[in-house]
Design a protein around this motif. Structure first.
Motif, PDB file in Angstrom:
ATOM      1  N   LYS A 148       0.841  -1.199   0.000  1.00 27.72           N
ATOM      2  CA  LYS A 148       0.000   0.000   0.000  1.00 27.72           C
ATOM      3  C   LYS A 148       0.875   1.247   0.000  1.00 27.72           C
ATOM      4  N   THR A 149       0.380   2.290  -0.656  1.00 26.05           N
ATOM      5  CA  THR A 149       1.072   3.573  -0.738  1.00 26.05           C
ATOM      6  C   THR A 149       0.349   4.531   0.195  1.00 26.05           C
ATOM      7  N   LEU A 150       1.028   4.963   1.240  1.00 28.44           N
ATOM      8  CA  LEU A 150       0.419   5.825   2.250  1.00 28.44           C
ATOM      9  C   LEU A 150       1.016   7.225   2.168  1.00 28.44           C
ATOM     10  N   VAL A 151       0.146   8.234   2.090  1.00 26.88           N
ATOM     11  CA  VAL A 151       0.610   9.618   2.080  1.00 26.88           C
ATOM     12  C   VAL A 151       0.569  10.107   3.521  1.00 26.88           C
ATOM     13  N   MET A 152       1.738  10.485   4.025  1.00 29.82           N
ATOM     14  CA  MET A 152       1.858  10.952   5.411  1.00 29.82           C
ATOM     15  C   MET A 152       2.526  12.318   5.409  1.00 29.82           C
ATOM     16  N   GLN A 153       2.612  12.903   6.595  1.00 28.99           N
ATOM     17  CA  GLN A 153       3.290  14.190   6.697  1.00 28.99           C
ATOM     18  C   GLN A 153       4.053  14.251   8.005  1.00 28.99           C
ATOM     19  N   ASP A 154       5.123  15.088   7.995  1.00 27.58           N
ATOM     20  CA  ASP A 154       5.899  15.256   9.219  1.00 27.58           C
ATOM     21  C   ASP A 154       5.320  16.417  10.032  1.00 27.58           C
ATOM     22  N   GLN A 155       6.016  16.776  11.108  1.00 27.55           N
ATOM     23  CA  GLN A 155       5.520  17.818  12.012  1.00 27.55           C
ATOM     24  C   GLN A 155       5.366  19.178  11.330  1.00 27.55           C
ATOM     25  N   ASP A 156       6.068  19.391  10.212  1.00 28.64           N
ATOM     26  CA  ASP A 156       5.966  20.659   9.476  1.00 28.64           C
ATOM     27  C   ASP A 156       4.972  20.551   8.321  1.00 28.64           C
ATOM     28  N   ALA A 157       4.168  19.491   8.300  1.00 28.48           N
ATOM     29  CA  ALA A 157       3.180  19.224   7.247  1.00 28.48           C
ATOM     30  C   ALA A 157       3.838  18.994   5.892  1.00 28.48           C
ATOM     31  N   LYS A 158       5.107  18.561   5.899  1.00 24.79           N
ATOM     32  CA  LYS A 158       5.780  18.208   4.640  1.00 24.79           C
ATOM     33  C   LYS A 158       5.365  16.779   4.296  1.00 24.79           C
ATOM     34  N   PRO A 159       4.865  16.555   3.067  1.00 24.53           N
ATOM     35  CA  PRO A 159       4.363  15.229   2.710  1.00 24.53           C
ATOM     36  C   PRO A 159       5.481  14.226   2.421  1.00 24.53           C
ATOM     37  N   LEU A 160       5.176  12.958   2.640  1.00 22.25           N
ATOM     38  CA  LEU A 160       6.080  11.863   2.315  1.00 22.25           C
ATOM     39  C   LEU A 160       5.237  10.630   2.022  1.00 22.25           C
ATOM     40  N   LEU A 161       5.833   9.700   1.281  1.00 14.25           N
ATOM     41  CA  LEU A 161       5.137   8.452   0.961  1.00 14.25           C
ATOM     42  C   LEU A 161       5.772   7.312   1.730  1.00 14.25           C
ATOM     43  N   VAL A 162       4.944   6.398   2.204  1.00 13.61           N
ATOM     44  CA  VAL A 162       5.421   5.196   2.871  1.00 13.61           C
ATOM     45  C   VAL A 162       4.827   3.997   2.134  1.00 13.61           C
ATOM     46  N   LEU A 163       5.699   3.084   1.718  1.00 10.87           N
ATOM     47  CA  LEU A 163       5.265   1.850   1.059  1.00 10.87           C
ATOM     48  C   LEU A 163       5.318   0.742   2.098  1.00 10.87           C
ATOM     49  N   MET A 164       4.153   0.136   2.355  1.00  7.36           N
ATOM     50  CA  MET A 164       4.034  -0.835   3.444  1.00  7.36           C
ATOM     51  C   MET A 164       3.296  -2.080   2.972  1.00  7.36           C
ATOM     52  N   HIS A 165       3.664  -3.232   3.552  1.00  7.32           N
ATOM     53  CA  HIS A 165       2.960  -4.488   3.278  1.00  7.32           C
ATOM     54  C   HIS A 165       1.460  -4.282   3.531  1.00  7.32           C
ATOM     55  N   GLY A 166       0.643  -4.946   2.723  1.00  9.92           N
ATOM     56  CA  GLY A 166      -0.808  -4.819   2.842  1.00  9.92           C
ATOM     57  C   GLY A 166      -1.371  -5.283   4.162  1.00  9.92           C
ATOM     58  N   ASN A 167      -0.657  -6.191   4.844  1.00  6.96           N
ATOM     59  CA  ASN A 167      -1.157  -6.719   6.119  1.00  6.96           C
ATOM     60  C   ASN A 167      -0.345  -6.195   7.310  1.00  6.96           C
ATOM     61  N   ARG A 168       0.247  -5.020   7.162  1.00 10.32           N
ATOM     62  CA  ARG A 168       1.005  -4.398   8.251  1.00 10.32           C
ATOM     63  C   ARG A 168       0.578  -2.942   8.388  1.00 10.32           C
ATOM     64  N   LYS A 169       0.824  -2.381   9.578  1.00  3.50           N
ATOM     65  CA  LYS A 169       0.580  -0.963   9.828  1.00  3.50           C
ATOM     66  C   LYS A 169       1.934  -0.277   9.964  1.00  3.50           C
ATOM     67  N   VAL A 170       1.927   1.031   9.884  1.00  2.71           N
ATOM     68  CA  VAL A 170       3.151   1.820  10.050  1.00  2.71           C
ATOM     69  C   VAL A 170       3.253   2.281  11.501  1.00  2.71           C
ATOM     70  N   SER A 171       4.398   2.012  12.122  1.00  5.47           N
ATOM     71  CA  SER A 171       4.689   2.608  13.429  1.00  5.47           C
ATOM     72  C   SER A 171       5.207   4.006  13.141  1.00  5.47           C
ATOM     73  N   THR A 172       4.345   5.012  13.353  1.00 10.68           N
ATOM     74  CA  THR A 172       4.741   6.390  13.028  1.00 10.68           C
ATOM     75  C   THR A 172       5.888   6.853  13.935  1.00 10.68           C
ATOM     76  N   LYS A 173       5.930   6.332  15.162  1.00 11.07           N
ATOM     77  CA  LYS A 173       7.042   6.693  16.068  1.00 11.07           C
ATOM     78  C   LYS A 173       8.375   6.183  15.512  1.00 11.07           C
ATOM     79  N   ASN A 174       8.398   4.901  15.115  1.00 11.79           N
ATOM     80  CA  ASN A 174       9.633   4.323  14.558  1.00 11.79           C
ATOM     81  C   ASN A 174      10.024   5.023  13.266  1.00 11.79           C
ATOM     82  N   LEU A 175       9.043   5.310  12.422  1.00 12.36           N
ATOM     83  CA  LEU A 175       9.314   5.978  11.159  1.00 12.36           C
ATOM     84  C   LEU A 175       9.914   7.360  11.411  1.00 12.36           C
TER      85      LEU A 175
END
Length: 163
Positions: free
Chosen positions: A52-79
């Protein structure tokens, strides 16, 4: 197996073709909020190989993409820790649509409206083939995961959590 049907070109498939990337098209019946688990099920694929392609943003609202397995979630803290950000959070759907140029549920990392840093879960790179969104809802393409590094400059991270 889904019947073979040609899907009209998207920004993503145009970019893949322009870069001579070998890919196969896999259209399926889109289900609102079905996500990668639904597409894996209807296409008979292992959800671990559907990315899956996830559109996320950092604390300054700068966008980034995260590519993750379909059966996993993103640990935003680790990222956040791995990319040197204070925090990372998913973008609101309308913000994600603006950044990527795609509708949520049909976001491909290829051919996005804005160039954004791309982070890929490290274990995805060990797979021989992945199925990833081809630029519209209900449409995956299968490619070699190394294409994400070669074309997008995707940086490996370790931030997967079991769903």
């Amino acid at each position: 197996m889904a019947k073979k049907e040609h899907v009209s070109e998207t920004q993503a498939t145009q970019l893949l073709k322009a870069n001579k990337v070998a890919f196969t098209e896999h259209p399926y019946e889109y289900l609102e909020h079905g996500g990668a688990m639904h597409s894996a099920e209807v296409l008979g694929l292992d959800p671990f190989t559907v990315v899956k392609t996830l559109v996320m943003q950092d604390q300054d609202a700068k966008p980034l993409l995260v590519l993750m397995h379909g059966n996993r979630k993103v640990s935003t803290k680790n990222l956040a820790r791995q990319i040197g950000a204070k925090s990372v959070e998913p973008c609101a759907p309308e913000v994600a649509n603006r950044h990527s140029g795609y509708l949520v549920g049909g976001t491909s990392p290829f051919g996005t409206r804005r160039t954004m840093p791309v982070y890929i879960e490290e274990t995805i790179l060990a797979l021989s083939r992945i199925a990833i969104n081809g630029g519209r809802r209900g449409f995956l393409v299968q490619i070699d995961p190394q294409v994400c590094v070669q074309l997008l400059g995707a940086k490996p991270v370790q931030c997967a959590l079991a769903e």
